[in-house]
Design an enzyme around this catalytic site. Structure first.
Site, mmCIF file in Angstrom:
data_model
loop_
_atom_site.group_PDB
_atom_site.id
_atom_site.type_symbol
_atom_site.label_atom_id
_atom_site.label_comp_id
_atom_site.label_asym_id
_atom_site.label_seq_id
_atom_site.Cartn_x
_atom_site.Cartn_y
_atom_site.Cartn_z
ATOM 1 N N ASP A 224 40.928 -4.407 34.543
ATOM 2 C CA ASP A 224 41.007 -3.735 33.053
ATOM 3 C C ASP A 224 39.658 -2.946 33.067
ATOM 4 O O ASP A 224 38.572 -3.092 34.149
ATOM 5 C CB ASP A 224 40.592 -4.681 31.901
ATOM 6 C CG ASP A 224 39.475 -5.839 32.125
ATOM 7 O OD1 ASP A 224 38.377 -5.366 31.753
ATOM 8 O OD2 ASP A 224 39.701 -6.500 32.783
ATOM 9 N N ASP A 226 36.354 -1.934 31.165
ATOM 10 C CA ASP A 226 35.711 -2.892 30.130
ATOM 11 C C ASP A 226 35.454 -2.039 28.884
ATOM 12 O O ASP A 226 35.604 -1.048 28.639
ATOM 13 C CB ASP A 226 34.381 -3.231 30.671
ATOM 14 C CG ASP A 226 33.693 -4.494 30.034
ATOM 15 O OD1 ASP A 226 34.511 -5.463 29.623
ATOM 16 O OD2 ASP A 226 32.647 -4.542 29.812
HETATM 17 N N1 LIG Z 1 36.100 -7.073 31.414
HETATM 18 C C1 LIG Z 1 35.886 -8.030 31.719
HETATM 19 N N2 LIG Z 1 34.667 -8.717 31.652
HETATM 20 C C2 LIG Z 1 34.359 -10.066 32.020
HETATM 21 N N3 LIG Z 1 35.009 -10.520 33.016
HETATM 22 C C3 LIG Z 1 36.243 -10.167 33.322
HETATM 23 N N4 LIG Z 1 37.236 -10.612 34.158
HETATM 24 C C4 LIG Z 1 38.185 -9.451 33.968
HETATM 25 N N5 LIG Z 1 37.984 -8.687 33.344
HETATM 26 C C5 LIG Z 1 36.918 -8.936 32.657
#
Ligand SMILES: Nc1ncnc2[nH]cnc12
Ligand SMILES: CSC[C@H]1O[C@H](OP(=O)(O)O)[C@H](O)[C@@H]1O
Length: 284
Positions: A224, A226
């Protein structure tokens, strides 16, 4: 199923000259099994039980151990994983190299979901996790300027390229305490520091590996963008698991290739990090 009490009884198919496993794969979110034909062992350690039974098997001519860090039913959230027991148990089985696949968020728009990153730096933003074996009986300070095995990283990047999965070579992984995901402001701040990835399990796993003189190589799969990078609803666990599931076959294949590609001898600095230090613990 065999039972191994810390350093005592090794599993049936190991001997002093032939460890039960030389390479370990630690599976993360969505990565709960690896090998087909395995013997499962229960290992006890001075730090309690690891996350799950450890599966021992063979890939080509390499003996491999597999441990799902959250447990195969994902019962341990990232801040409750028994990291010390996990790494100790693997070392007690003879493991000297650890491959650590992980689902991570990206802080860089260009590294979208499905990108493979082999980071070269780590930032610890966790709190309260037991992060050392050496907290009694004398001071031991390991070097951690470069937290990952250089040979493992090099081999991982080359193996991914050979498999047609162009990886991002390098970058900083910031490890947050979790289990919640970051706010947009936190995430923007991480990105503004120039950090590349965000996850929840890379620390203290890597430093415990270093304290046991293990080679540790992270294999970060971006699931993803963030929260601070993307104008959306924010990251969800469902999204992470869905994107990881879409990439797991490719990642499994890469890990299998990498197990074969890792050099048999360790000519990196990792085996020597404890040289000259007076250890308060007897290593397994
Ligand atoms: N955005 C994210 N923040 C922390 N850990 C994750 N693991 C997968 N995506 C994450
Ligand atoms: C499943 S959502 C967040 C969870 O996923 C990552 O796990 P892992 O590093 O073990 O693949 C992240 O670190 C969180 O623990």
């Amino acid at each position: 199923m065999a039972s191994v009490g810390g350093m005592s009884t090794p599993p049936s198919h190991s001997s002093a000259s032939e460890p039960a496993a030389e390479i370990a794969v630690i599976g993360g979110s969505g990565f709960y099994s690896f090998l087909d034909d395995v013997e499962e062992v229960e290992v006890d350690t001075p730090f309690g039980a690891p996350s799950d039974r450890i599966a021992l098997g063979v890939l080509g001519d390499r003996r491999v151990a597999f441990l799902p860090r959250h447990g195969r039913d994902h019962r341990f959230p990232p801040h409750r994983i028994p990291y010390r027991a996990n790494m100790w148990a693997l070392r007690s089985l003879g493991v000297r190299r650890v491959l650590a696949p992980s689902a991570v968020g990206s802080l860089v728009p260009a590294h979208g979901p499905g990108t493979l990153v082999v980071p070269d730096q780590l930032v610890d933003r966790t709190s309260g996790r037991a992060q050392t074996y050496y907290d009694e009986g004398g001071a031991v300070h390991v070097s951690f300027a470069d937290p990952y095995c250089p040979a493992g990283r090099r081999t991982a990047v080359a193996t991914a390229r050979d498999a047609g999965w162009e990886p991002v070579d390098g970058g900083s992984l910031v490890v947050i305490e979790g289990p919640r995901f970051s706010t947009r402001a936190e995430s923007r701040w991480y990105a503004a520091q120039g950090w590349t990835l965000v996850g929840m399990t890379g620390h203290p796993e890597a430093v415990l590996a270093r304290e046991l003189a293990l080679c540790y190589t992270p294999l970060c799969l971006v699931t993803d963008l963030d929260a601070g990078v993307e104008e959306g609803e924010g990251v969800t666990m469902e999204e992470v698991l869905r994107v990881f599931a879409a990439n797991i076959d490719r990642l499994r294949g890469l890990v299998a290739d990498l197990v074969q590609a890792l050099p048999a001898e360790r000519d990196c600095p990792c085996p020597n990090v404890l040289d000259g230090m007076k250890l308060p613990l007897e290593l397994p």
